[in-house]
Write an enzyme that holds these catalytic residues in place. Structure first.
Site, PDB file in Angstrom:
ATOM      1  N   GLU A 281      11.822  48.681 -38.633  1.00  0.00           N
ATOM      2  CA  GLU A 281      11.014  47.513 -38.948  1.00  0.00           C
ATOM      3  C   GLU A 281       9.684  47.828 -39.628  1.00  0.00           C
ATOM      4  O   GLU A 281       9.221  47.038 -40.456  1.00  0.00           O
ATOM      5  CB  GLU A 281      10.736  46.707 -37.660  1.00  0.00           C
ATOM      6  CG  GLU A 281      11.966  46.170 -36.969  1.00  0.00           C
ATOM      7  CD  GLU A 281      12.661  45.083 -37.773  1.00  0.00           C
ATOM      8  OE1 GLU A 281      11.997  44.407 -38.585  1.00  0.00           O
ATOM      9  OE2 GLU A 281      13.879  44.905 -37.588  1.00  0.00           O
TER      10      GLU A 281
ATOM     11  N   SER B 165      17.541  30.774  24.235  1.00  0.00           N
ATOM     12  CA  SER B 165      16.999  31.747  25.198  1.00  0.00           C
ATOM     13  C   SER B 165      16.386  32.968  24.541  1.00  0.00           C
ATOM     14  O   SER B 165      16.099  33.951  25.230  1.00  0.00           O
ATOM     15  CB  SER B 165      18.120  32.205  26.144  1.00  0.00           C
ATOM     16  OG  SER B 165      18.611  31.124  26.909  1.00  0.00           O
TER      17      SER B 165
END
Length: 786
Positions: A89, A350
């Protein structure tokens, strides 16, 4: 040479360059003003992602514009990717200031004279400017793009500009950025890709519509190989690497974004809304195993009317959450799978009992071998029952905890005080308990409060960490960290290390009713301490266990709140808990908790668990906390004066001078005596008291205790029904008969343990009970009719 000469020379040059300096200064001021007046566009909106502790992506979300744009971190930009992008690029990327003047002149000549390929000479920085502010391609917009490129170079480093570019490049459809493409097509992050895969992602952005992975794989492969050969000819990569990459096939398709741990991912994204990458403490392998086990296990429970489950796995040493399963199937709308069962507030059943007993150990109220009454008891109007509706008479504390008996737990809570217990739960992070504390009563210990799996699991992590509490950890301190979670605030010692060990020692026993039948002789039984719980109506089943390394919490039920006959902690929650330990923690070190130095041993009476008294021939060894545990001596037998023939008992006031003998009789609580009487359990009963005794023995504390009705209570009776009021009491074990009075009028005589029913007239009532020793108790109630 004079030292001041150089300075004179510099001053002599100042008039010549003063104009240049002024121009430069004005240029900088104007540039600064323009930069402030026309700031750079905001950084892109990324797709939030949640990663595991090792950095792998667990869950990804679309960004607000419905695009997959996952942030590529600098460390994920490999040298191969960087070289390929720059070479392809913008070869002069690291040398220009955002614009390549020579490329611009060359492109202008080509476009003007129509020679060669038409090009815009865009640098990587200029492409970033265009991707940040997409505009129509015109000369004016090109000039603006150039200005923005220079502005970008002033604000960002080259590495950051390249990172922005790789986060914005298009890959077709709603996929943007290298990381999104790598995960959605190759199911790997960018830094895990091969050279061929890296070059594939480098060439697609120029033709995102024509080179679509999964649809045009042949064309993509040809373009990839063309660039590979070009890079090879330029010597960008090693010749053998290029040869291997050319031979690599390209058979890819688009995959769904990662969706592990959906409940925790949404929770963390809500907590950190502006964070693109949230590094959680989860272990990817443990999370996958926990989700698979939970989903498959719940499928087998559907026919029992049970549709969901939640699982939390915590590393005890770091308190890092390593697996988080909020429901069996997040996508199942019929079973409300999107509800987070980790945070949902439910009745804990419990599961709070171990913490209660640990607090009781630290307050010197109990020791493991202490014997507690397990008989029907009225605690100021609250009459708890055991889960199996059966009472055992008297049990040791360790048996009461191992068998999860309700009545002994309520008794201990009554002695400790509900406020003391709820204050400690608030310290342990129980938010609902903290808000509801003023309204909570003795039923709290049996599930009469609200708690979440997150809170309960951390409570057991506290026991595994010698009683020290700290918040759970959800995110790591650094995004790239793989071990240590973010540091929590200071630890708080909720219970002592000795109390925590005593509870752990009891919870690791295997002689207990909540051991699943299928595991009684199984070699796959993990070495853990665990506690089950079942809420009222069988709406919630809990099982939470721990060893030295991990604590795992399991909740099973229906998010609708509907109960099921099979829904108990022992039957449905514990099997999944064991499977999770055998799968997730199978390689945990085979060490176990050791007694801390704060504990010691002592001999106690086998009948009561108290220090041996004068009449305690049977003794055994018990743990205790020196300086804390009670030192009360055992008095389970009392000396009684009997007549020579054994027919009558004497008190000190009526004992003759001679002709009597001394014997030991059980010194039981009145409720124990009443229980034995009603159940027909034989025990050594005292003979009747000397009938000729004219003195009242004892005081008010030995008078009958009226258990029904409750004092200062209003009772409403329905006129249309044959409702009656119950009269009952507890007395000393030598009492044979009691006498009931209503408003000072005799009602009837009854056996000491007999339950008497009568229909009172409306209005205030004074109810009196006298025993056969002349002791009396009065209470007052109000009766009304509807």
């Amino acid at each position: 040479m004079n030292a001041a000469a150089p300075w004179r020379y510099v001053r002599s040059l100042w008039p010549r360059f003063r104009g240049v300096a002024v121009v430069l200064f004005l240029f900088c001021v104007i540039a600064w003003g323009l930069d402030r007046a026309f700031p750079l566009p905001p950084t892109p909106q990324y797709s939030p992602i949640v990663t595991a502790a090792d950095g792998s992506v667990l869950h990804a979300f679309l960004n607000p514009t419905q695009k997959w744009r996952m942030k590529t971190e600098l460390r994920e930009i490999t040298p191969a990717l960087r070289k390929a992008i720059v070479a392809k690029e913008d070869r002069w990327f690291y040398w220009h200031f955002g614009v390549n003047p020579f490329a611009l002149v060359q492109a202008a000549a080509r476009n003007l004279f129509g020679r060669g390929r038409t090009t815009g000479a865009s640098t990587i920085t200029m492409q970033v400017a265009r991707l940040l502010e997409p505009k129509e391609r015109t000369v004016g917009n090109k000039l603006l793009e150039i200005v923005r490129a220079v502005q970008l170079e002033a604000h960002y480093s080259k590495a950051e500009i390249l990172q922005l570019y790789l986060n914005l490049v298009p890959y077709g459809g709603n996929v943007e950025g290298v990381k999104s493409a790598a995960l959605l097509y190759f199911q790997q992050p960018p830094d895990y890709l091969s050279l061929a895969q890296t070059i594939t992602l480098a060439v697609i952005p120029n033709r995102p519509r024509g080179l679509v992975l999964g649809r045009n794989n042949g064309a993509v492969r040809r373009e990839r190989n063309r660039w590979l050969r070009r890079f090879g000819a330029e010597g960008l990569f090693a010749r053998q690497d290029i040869a291997d990459a050319l031979l690599e096939p390209l058979e890819v398709q688009r995959h769904a974004a990662p969706t592990l741990a959906p409940h925790l991912a949404r929770r963390l994204v809500r907590q950190h809304p502006r964070q693109a990458i949230i590094a959680s403490t989860l272990s990817r392998s443990k999370q996958t195993k926990a989700e698979d086990l939970t989903r498959n296990y719940v499928r087998r429970l559907h026919e029992l009317g049970i549709s969901n489950a939640a699982v939390l796995v915590v590393n005890n040493r770091t308190r890092a959450v390593e697996a988080y399963v909020g429901s069996a199937d997040f996508q199942d709308a019929f079973t409300q799978g999107q509800v987070d069962g980790i945070q949902a507030v439910r009745s804990p059943g419990s599961t709070l009992k171990p913490f209660l007993y640990a607090l009781a150990f630290d307050r010197g109220l109990v020791t493991p071998k202490l014997v507690l009454p397990d008989v029907p008891t009225n605690f100021a109007g609250y009459r708890p029952e055991n889960f199996d509706k059966h009472c055992n008479g008297e049990v040791t504390l360790e048996r009461a905890l191992a068998f999860s008996l309700n009545i002994p737990a309520v008794r201990v809570l009554s002695e400790m005080g509900v406020a003391t217990f709820t204050d400690k739960l608030r310290e342990a992070g129980f938010q609902r308990v903290g808000r509801d504390a003023p309204r909570l009563g003795l039923s709290t210990i049996l599930g009469g409060c609200g708690a979440s799996l997150e809170e309960l699991t951390n409570l057991f992590v506290t026991l595994a960490n010698s009683g020290r509490y700290a918040p759970l950890q959800w995110i790591v301190s650094r995004p790239n960290a793989t071990a240590s979670p973010a540091r929590s605030k200071g630890e708080v010692a909720l219970v002592s290390d000795g109390a925590a060990f005593l509870v752990t020692d009891i919870l690791s026993q295997l002689t207990r009713p909540d051991l699943p039948v299928s595991y009684e002789s199984s070699t796959h039984l993990p070495k853990i301490a665990w506690k089950t719980g079942t809420s009222y109506g069988r709406r919630d089943a809990w099982s939470i266990g721990y060893n030295r390394e991990y604590t795992i919490g399991v909740w099973i039920g229906n998010f609708s709140g509907q109960g099921a006959p099979a829904l108990t902690g022992a039957d449905v929650a514990t099997p999944l808990l064991f499977d999770l330990f055998n799968t997730i923690a199978y390689n945990s070190p085979n060490d176990w908790f050791q007694p801390p130095a704060s504990l010691d041993f002592r001999l106690v009476c086998a009948e009561t668990g108290q220090l041996p008294g004068a009449n305690c021939p049977n003794q055994l060894i018990d743990y205790f906390l020196p300086g804390t545990s009670s030192t009360q001596r055992c008095e389970h037998q009392k000396e009684v004066l009997l007549s020579a023939d054994g027919r009558y008992a004497y008190c000190r006031a009526c004992a003759p001078v001679a002709g009597f003998r001394r014997e030991l009789y059980p010194n039981m609580l009145p409720e124990i005596v009443a229980y034995k009487e009603t159940q027909g359990i034989p025990y050594r009963r005292l003979p009747p008291h000397n009938p000729e005794c004219q003195l009242v023995r004892g005081g008010a504390e030995r008078a009958p205790s009226i258990t029904s009705p409750l004092p200062n209570t209003e009772y409403v009776l329905n006129r249309g029904e044959k409702q009656q009021l119950l009269l009952s009491c507890t007395t000393d074990n030598e009492v044979r008969q009691v006498y009931w009075y209503v408003n000072d009028r005799f009602l009837r005589a009854a056996a000491a343990t007999e339950r008497v029913f009568f229909r009172p007239a409306p209005g205030p009532l004074k109810i009196s009970c006298a025993d056969d020793h002349g002791r009396n108790t009065d209470i007052r109630v109000i009766v009304s009719e509807l």
